[in-house]
Design an enzyme around this catalytic site. Structure first.
Site, short mmCIF file in Angstrom:
data_model
loop_
_atom_site.label_atom_id
_atom_site.label_comp_id
_atom_site.label_asym_id
_atom_site.label_seq_id
_atom_site.Cartn_x
_atom_site.Cartn_y
_atom_site.Cartn_z
N THR A 28 1.65 1.47 -3.70
CA THR A 28 1.73 2.69 -2.91
C THR A 28 1.31 2.39 -1.47
O THR A 28 0.41 1.58 -1.24
CB THR A 28 0.77 3.75 -3.49
OG1 THR A 28 1.18 4.03 -4.83
CG2 THR A 28 0.80 5.05 -2.68
N ALA A 83 -2.86 -3.42 0.65
CA ALA A 83 -4.32 -3.34 0.55
C ALA A 83 -4.86 -2.86 1.89
O ALA A 83 -4.19 -2.93 2.92
CB ALA A 83 -4.92 -4.70 0.19
N LYS A 94 -8.87 -1.26 -1.85
CA LYS A 94 -7.66 -0.45 -1.91
C LYS A 94 -8.04 1.01 -2.13
O LYS A 94 -9.16 1.32 -2.46
CB LYS A 94 -6.75 -0.92 -3.06
CG LYS A 94 -6.14 -2.29 -2.80
CD LYS A 94 -5.16 -2.73 -3.88
CE LYS A 94 -4.19 -1.70 -4.29
NZ LYS A 94 -3.41 -1.11 -3.21
N GLY A 96 -6.88 3.53 0.20
CA GLY A 96 -6.71 4.32 1.42
C GLY A 96 -5.68 5.42 1.24
O GLY A 96 -5.75 6.47 1.87
N GLY A 97 -4.74 5.20 0.33
CA GLY A 97 -3.71 6.20 0.04
C GLY A 97 -4.03 7.02 -1.20
O GLY A 97 -3.17 7.75 -1.70
N GLU A 103 -2.99 2.27 -9.38
CA GLU A 103 -2.78 0.92 -8.84
C GLU A 103 -3.57 -0.10 -9.66
O GLU A 103 -3.06 -1.17 -9.99
CB GLU A 103 -3.21 0.86 -7.37
CG GLU A 103 -2.28 1.65 -6.46
CD GLU A 103 -2.77 1.73 -5.02
OE1 GLU A 103 -1.93 1.97 -4.15
OE2 GLU A 103 -3.97 1.55 -4.76
N LYS A 121 -5.68 -6.49 8.14
CA LYS A 121 -6.35 -6.30 6.84
C LYS A 121 -7.24 -7.48 6.46
O LYS A 121 -7.99 -7.39 5.49
CB LYS A 121 -5.30 -6.10 5.73
CG LYS A 121 -4.21 -5.08 6.04
CD LYS A 121 -4.71 -3.69 5.98
CE LYS A 121 -3.64 -2.64 6.23
NZ LYS A 121 -2.61 -2.52 5.22
C1 5RP Z 1 -3.04 3.11 -1.53
C2 5RP Z 1 -3.43 1.72 -1.20
C3 5RP Z 1 -2.60 1.00 -0.19
O1 5RP Z 1 -2.14 -0.19 -0.74
C4 5RP Z 1 -3.44 0.70 1.01
O2 5RP Z 1 -4.01 1.90 1.49
C5 5RP Z 1 -2.63 0.03 2.12
O3 5RP Z 1 -1.71 0.94 2.63
P1 5RP Z 1 -0.69 0.59 3.78
O4 5RP Z 1 0.34 -0.31 3.20
O5 5RP Z 1 -0.15 1.94 4.18
O6 5RP Z 1 -1.44 -0.07 4.91
O7 5RP Z 1 -4.36 1.16 -1.70
O8 5RP Z 1 -3.98 3.70 -2.40
#
Ligand code: 5RP
Length: 213
Positions: A28, A83, A94, A96-97, A103, A121
């Site tokens: 995600t 990540a 992980k 952030g979303g 996951e 990252k």
């Molecule tokens: C979602 C996650 C994502 O993998 C993480 O937030 C990285 O997101 P992005 O690809 O938008 O930088 O852990 O829960």
């Protein structure tokens, strides 16, 4: 090179892990959102995808990729996800979303976890990015007090309910010197659904900016 272009290159490089006839675990986030259209170009070669969130499921379906239930697939050959932080040992933060629980489940059910990142990252020590922890709503305050005892400053992610109907505490101020131990300790707190530390099941392959580390 822009962060956007770095994510696109990592998504492109991940395609080498997509094998004919396989069920692909799909993560995600914005990096994965660049991977899904590329996967769609191979949708007739693969059996389908197992998704880690409602958001990714919607995008997979929009691109005509068959979405399968993990309960009916068995273990997967590969899981592809982004990540928020990645250390030199491929241990991750992980969530952030807010999709960390599914996951972690799909990563755990996959033989290979391919993680897609950009330069921003990469860290030597995990914890500058606030550590997401998914919690059962009625346990939120109790869990927050336990986190304070462990040295963190939890902040409720306002207005967010996960795909599982739970809430997220973002934990600030942690210098995560022993990620596996912290993951185990936090997993023991009643009311914690999932800790956004992926240290016990870390990435097997990390692709940064299109290049394997
Ligand atoms: C979602 C996650 C994502 O993998 C993480 O937030 C990285 O997101 P992005 O690809 O938008 O930088 O852990 O829960």
């Amino acid at each position: 090179m822009s962060q956007d272009e770095q994510k696109r290159r990592s998504a492109q490089a991940a395609m080498r892990y997509v094998e004919d006839g396989a069920v692909i675990g799909v993560g995600t986030g914005s990096t994965v959102n660049r991977f899904i259209p590329l996967l769609a170009e191979r949708k007739h070669d693969i059996e389908g995808a197992v998704s880690s969130s409602e958001a990714s499921t919607a995008l997979l379906k929009q691109y005509g990729i068959r979405v399968l239930e993990l309960n009916s697939t068995g273990d997967l050959p590969v899981y592809i996800d982004g990540a928020d932080e990645c250390d030199p040992h491929f241990r991750l933060i992980k969530g952030g979303g807010a999709a960390l629980t599914r996951e972690k489940i799909v990563a755990g059910a996959s033989r290979k976890f391919v993680c897609l990142i950009d330069d921003s990252k990469r860290v030597d020590l995990l914890g500058a990015f606030p550590l997401p922890i998914e919690v059962i709503p009625m346990a939120r305050s109790f869990v927050a007090r336990q986190i304070v005892k462990l040295g963190g400053q939890p902040v409720l992610r306002e207005g967010v309910l996960t795909d599982n109907g739970c809430q997220i505490l973002d934990v600030h101020g942690m210098r995560i010197t022993h990620p596996e131990q912290l993951e185990r300790d936090l997993n023991q707190v009643p009311g914690v659904v999932t800790v956004g530390l992926f240290a016990l099941r870390k990435a097997d392959v990390v692709i940064c900016n299109g290049t394997e580390l």
